[in-house]
Design an enzyme around this catalytic site. Sequence first.
Site, short mmCIF file in Angstrom:
data_model
loop_
_atom_site.label_atom_id
_atom_site.label_comp_id
_atom_site.label_asym_id
_atom_site.label_seq_id
_atom_site.Cartn_x
_atom_site.Cartn_y
_atom_site.Cartn_z
N THR A 188 -42.78 37.97 45.76
CA THR A 188 -44.03 37.90 46.20
C THR A 188 -44.92 38.74 45.01
O THR A 188 -44.22 40.52 45.30
CB THR A 188 -45.07 37.97 47.26
OG1 THR A 188 -44.47 38.66 47.83
CG2 THR A 188 -44.24 36.47 47.89
N GLU A 247 -50.58 37.76 49.24
CA GLU A 247 -49.64 37.85 48.33
C GLU A 247 -49.03 36.80 47.80
O GLU A 247 -49.65 35.63 48.28
CB GLU A 247 -48.22 37.93 49.05
CG GLU A 247 -48.61 39.35 50.25
CD GLU A 247 -47.37 40.30 51.09
OE1 GLU A 247 -46.77 40.75 50.74
OE2 GLU A 247 -47.09 38.93 52.10
#
Length: 316
Positions: free
Chosen positions: A208, A256
């Site tokens: 991420t 994220e």
Amino acid sequence: MRVLRHLERVASRFPRVVLTLGNFDGVHLGHQAIVQRTVAEARALGGQAVVMTFHPHPIAVVAPDRTPPLLQTLRDRLAALRSLGPDLCVVQRFTPGFARLAPAAFVEEVLLRRLELAHVVVGYDVTFGRDRSGGIDTLRALGQVHGFTVDAVGPVVVDAFTVSSSAIRRLLRAGDVGEAARLLGRPHVLRGRVVPGASRGRVLGFPTANVHCRAGVLLPLDGVYAVRVRLDDRWWPAVLNVGIRPTFDARQRTAEVHVLDWQGDLYGRWLEVALVERLRGEMRFPGPEALRMAIATDVERAREILGEGQPGPRIR
């Protein structure tokens, strides 16, 4: 579109101006209708279409404890306004002294001193001047004295919602990004730079990017979202998590994003993340493996919603 910081810096009056003014946070469908009317009137009169917006948000000056989170940074607000075709945008500094101006003083000492007003276009619920004491009737009365006409636009109603920045904030706080997009006329976009994170996503098999959004800009309700991310001038399908990552007992709220089918280093890059649909709320899982399985399900659902496994279409 030319951008001018502070009207008082103008050395000579702008001729034959069709003006609109407001905060324009979000540049939603209501704002778009107002600015588009302004541009159309300016073209019909052979004049200049001028948008005046305020920075910082007026409430941040007159009642700081009630300052709403913004839907956009100033940069993104100007980009959205530019797409509507005005000739000039004035970013007016909003100060305590400016807030104390009476409605007539604002028109006569600020606007008319630097703008040759032919016509003014405003929203139906416009307020201006000290204690928000001026309204559409005030503006029309001043127009009769000083030789400009006034046109009010709206309200714009979508899905039983009167379109407003406040309504869009409420929808985003509730996680209803689809309805917010309908009021905006486009998906709501988060913009930020990728900064180092804990790298837990990479360990789980779903790397991420930790997107650091500007302070004061509204994040949606904590949870997992199907989104698109602009990379190299293309939109890629992705999954976004907003929240505190309770499985790892984290406390800091983050955004994220895992970009599907993307390979490469994103650190330091600026990303635009367009929110499409909320998949679920943020949850605490018993361990990393349960979280990994949930993320895999999120990814498959996002692919179905976004209708693609390859780079997505442009969002206009």
